[in-house]
Design an enzyme around this catalytic site. Sequence first.
Site, PDB file in Angstrom:
ATOM      1  N   HIS A  90       0.819  -1.216   0.000  1.00 40.62           N
ATOM      2  CA  HIS A  90       0.000   0.000   0.000  1.00 40.62           C
ATOM      3  C   HIS A  90       0.848   1.260   0.000  1.00 40.62           C
ATOM      4  CE1 HIS A  90      -2.786  -3.117   1.597  1.00 40.62           C
ATOM      5  NE2 HIS A  90      -3.446  -2.622   0.570  1.00 40.62           N
ATOM      6  N   ARG A 103     -10.196   4.940  -3.587  1.00 42.28           N
ATOM      7  CA  ARG A 103      -9.879   4.239  -2.330  1.00 42.28           C
ATOM      8  C   ARG A 103     -10.167   5.180  -1.161  1.00 42.28           C
ATOM      9  NH1 ARG A 103      -5.045   2.463  -5.322  1.00 42.28           N
ATOM     10  NH2 ARG A 103      -4.924   0.179  -5.293  1.00 42.28           N
ATOM     11  N   ARG A 122     -15.203   3.268  -3.405  1.00 44.78           N
ATOM     12  CA  ARG A 122     -15.077   1.961  -2.750  1.00 44.78           C
ATOM     13  C   ARG A 122     -15.295   2.111  -1.256  1.00 44.78           C
ATOM     14  NH1 ARG A 122      -9.705  -1.616  -3.308  1.00 44.78           N
ATOM     15  NH2 ARG A 122      -8.959  -0.204  -1.687  1.00 44.78           N
ATOM     16  N   GLU A 166     -11.164  -9.906  -6.002  1.00 41.59           N
ATOM     17  CA  GLU A 166      -9.783  -9.899  -5.498  1.00 41.59           C
ATOM     18  C   GLU A 166      -9.508 -11.080  -4.577  1.00 41.59           C
ATOM     19  OE1 GLU A 166      -8.999  -6.195  -3.457  1.00 41.59           O
ATOM     20  OE2 GLU A 166     -10.949  -6.193  -2.485  1.00 41.59           O
ATOM     21  N   ASN A 184      -3.978  -6.835  -7.223  1.00 31.89           N
ATOM     22  CA  ASN A 184      -2.992  -6.775  -6.133  1.00 31.89           C
ATOM     23  C   ASN A 184      -3.299  -7.843  -5.090  1.00 31.89           C
ATOM     24  OD1 ASN A 184      -2.168  -4.530  -7.471  1.00 31.89           O
ATOM     25  ND2 ASN A 184      -3.165  -3.088  -6.091  1.00 31.89           N
ATOM     26  N   ASP A 185      -4.574  -7.882  -4.687  1.00 28.91           N
ATOM     27  CA  ASP A 185      -4.941  -8.887  -3.694  1.00 28.91           C
ATOM     28  C   ASP A 185      -5.168 -10.247  -4.336  1.00 28.91           C
ATOM     29  OD1 ASP A 185      -4.895  -7.756  -1.068  1.00 28.91           O
ATOM     30  OD2 ASP A 185      -6.471  -6.402  -1.733  1.00 28.91           O
ATOM     31  N   ARG A 226       1.551  -9.597  -0.320  1.00 33.38           N
ATOM     32  CA  ARG A 226       1.888  -8.450  -1.182  1.00 33.38           C
ATOM     33  C   ARG A 226       2.726  -7.414  -0.457  1.00 33.38           C
ATOM     34  NH1 ARG A 226      -3.798  -5.144  -1.905  1.00 33.38           N
ATOM     35  NH2 ARG A 226      -2.495  -3.372  -2.409  1.00 33.38           N
ATOM     36  N   CYS A 277      -8.201  -2.813 -11.928  1.00 37.82           N
ATOM     37  CA  CYS A 277      -7.701  -1.647 -11.191  1.00 37.82           C
ATOM     38  C   CYS A 277      -6.481  -1.977 -10.328  1.00 37.82           C
ATOM     39  CB  CYS A 277      -8.798  -1.032 -10.343  1.00 37.82           C
ATOM     40  SG  CYS A 277      -9.433  -2.168  -9.113  1.00 37.82           S
TER      41      CYS A 277
HETATM   42  C1  PEP Z   1      -6.322  -4.648  -5.514  1.00 38.29           C
HETATM   43  O1  PEP Z   1      -6.329  -5.424  -4.554  1.00 38.29           O
HETATM   44  O2  PEP Z   1      -5.888  -4.952  -6.627  1.00 38.29           O
HETATM   45  C2  PEP Z   1      -6.833  -3.281  -5.372  1.00 38.29           C
HETATM   46  C3  PEP Z   1      -6.968  -2.500  -6.408  1.00 38.29           C
HETATM   47  O3  PEP Z   1      -7.120  -2.832  -4.122  1.00 38.29           O
HETATM   48  P1  PEP Z   1      -6.018  -2.396  -3.034  1.00 38.29           P
HETATM   49  O4  PEP Z   1      -4.700  -2.284  -3.720  1.00 38.29           O
HETATM   50  O5  PEP Z   1      -6.503  -1.116  -2.484  1.00 38.29           O
HETATM   51  O6  PEP Z   1      -6.093  -3.530  -2.055  1.00 38.29           O
HETATM   52 MG    MG Z   2      -7.451  -4.974  -2.785  1.00 38.30          MG
END
Ligand code: PEP
Ligand code: MG
Length: 558
Positions: free
Chosen positions: A154, A261, A297, A396, A419-420, A430, A467
């Site tokens: 993050h 976010r 979100r 995710e 990402n998740d 991650r 995203c």
């Molecule tokens: C993701 O998980 O890909 C996402 C876009 O959300 P975040 O990075 O805020 O967890």
């Molecule tokens: Mg996420």
Amino acid sequence: MEAELARFEAALEKTERELLALKRSVEERIGSRESDIFTAQAWVVRDPSLNEKVRAAVREQQVNAEAALSQVIEGFTNAFDTVGDPYLRERAADVRDVGRRVLGALLQERGAKCPDIPEGSIVVAEELLPSVTANLELNQVQGFVTERGGKFSHSSILARSMGTPAVAGIAEAARLIKTRDQIIVDGVSGVVFVNPEPRVESEYERLDAEFRAYKDGLQQLVSLPSVTADGTPIALLANVNKFPDTEAAFLYQADGIGLYRTEFGFSIRSAFPTEDEQYEFLKRAAERLHPRPIAFRLLDVGGDKQLPYFPLPPSRNPSLSERGVRLLLKHPAVLKAQLRAFLRVSADHPVGILLPVVGGVEEIRGIKAVIAELMAELASQGKPFNPRVPVGAMIEIPSAALMAETMADEVDFFSLGTNDLVQYLLAADREDESPVPYYEPLHPAVLRLIRSVAEVAGRAGRPLTICGEMAGDPQYTELLLGLGLRRFSVSPGEILGVKRAIRVAKLDAANVLAERALAMRSVAEIRALLSSPPSTTPTGDAAPRSTPGSLNALTRGI
Ligand code: PEP
Ligand code: MG
């Protein structure tokens, strides 16, 4: 010295007052059990041995209160951290938290919200906390080096959204790098040079000039449409973490905000924003981008994303602890305030509500029931909202990816959070800064799952926007198009690089590339495939990125 001790005492009093106020607010909003943590923290503030140690350090070492406090807190928490008892380890976290608060009070009292940052500085830190970064004079900062995190963590996402080069995962950077060292932050290859030799410096001057030329070249794309070379329009939206991103999204002519976010707006406050406060800051973003759509979100906290005023039980495994809508459903007051704010903005702007960390239909149904209840409430209060506000789910968690067909009956749109998804699909953290190659967006399993979700969403007629950070990397654009993606939401600073990759891509070739990738068995083969065809981005991924890095051989001077 007496002045330092008086400052310290004033900071303790201020912190104690804040903690007791926080306790009352958490008690009202969340519950008395959760608020107890702040009573315990208020005791820490008045702990005689801690206070005496700080005073002794000020007197004996002739240091200021900040330095004395940091040193004493470190000593305390190191002692707790090493014990096996999880209860005591948790107390270490409380002591650290209290230390941070008192330090904050000391800095504020100096009239400096944060240290003065001379122009052109590089910030070297253990971690880039949103609450701290929000107070930095970011236009003075030329780069970030952090010990914690990797490309997908993050804090790296935050640096990227500022368009500032950053390298994460440099062990002991904050200890090894000293004020006034000369530093080069190569965010493209994830390397930091400390006091580099002249030949390295001149090489980077050349690269810097090339990079500026590349960026200037991209500016010509601002007003050109996001369309493939063979004429298919591709929606190019922005990921927004904080208000300035909205401005950047506007300037780069994004088609809307694919992912807003909201957690960053919460993390820079010292208490939950009220419904009206949320309404005000969300409305500002919606007005700026109007009539383009925005997906707000719901708050995704829990796990590694914590709010100082929202105490959560310690977890043995943070990335697997309750997060996103799962957590919100257990905290209806927090959920309802946010949903009411979203709904009120939806009265005048094309707003969608996006649910993070959905595992299947249960969470969607749970949130939709609350939305229905709030709509009735708003209607009875004569407050306008869009009764058909679109509701979407993040894909995710692998279970959601596999259940997408069923979930399509419950939602209006999907967002693919790679990402998740990568972390949960490959069982690879991650946030992990170690350079272990388990977290790998190009893993064949990831590509297969993306393809399957794109097919399902297409059949069900549900818009699907990718995203995750993968979407913003032009190296992946052609492959993602071939896997069936037609909507990309990326950091504002990445919009033009991705647009360029879209504009040179041809769907036939993209499909062939994706088929070849899907037939491969390993990451190495897929990586080789992506680097072999004529690249859609001749200069490579030259956008400033936050990359896991290392202090390489050229940095031995430190
Ligand atoms: C993701 O998980 O890909 C996402 C876009 O959300 P975040 O990075 O805020 O967890
Ligand atoms: Mg996420």
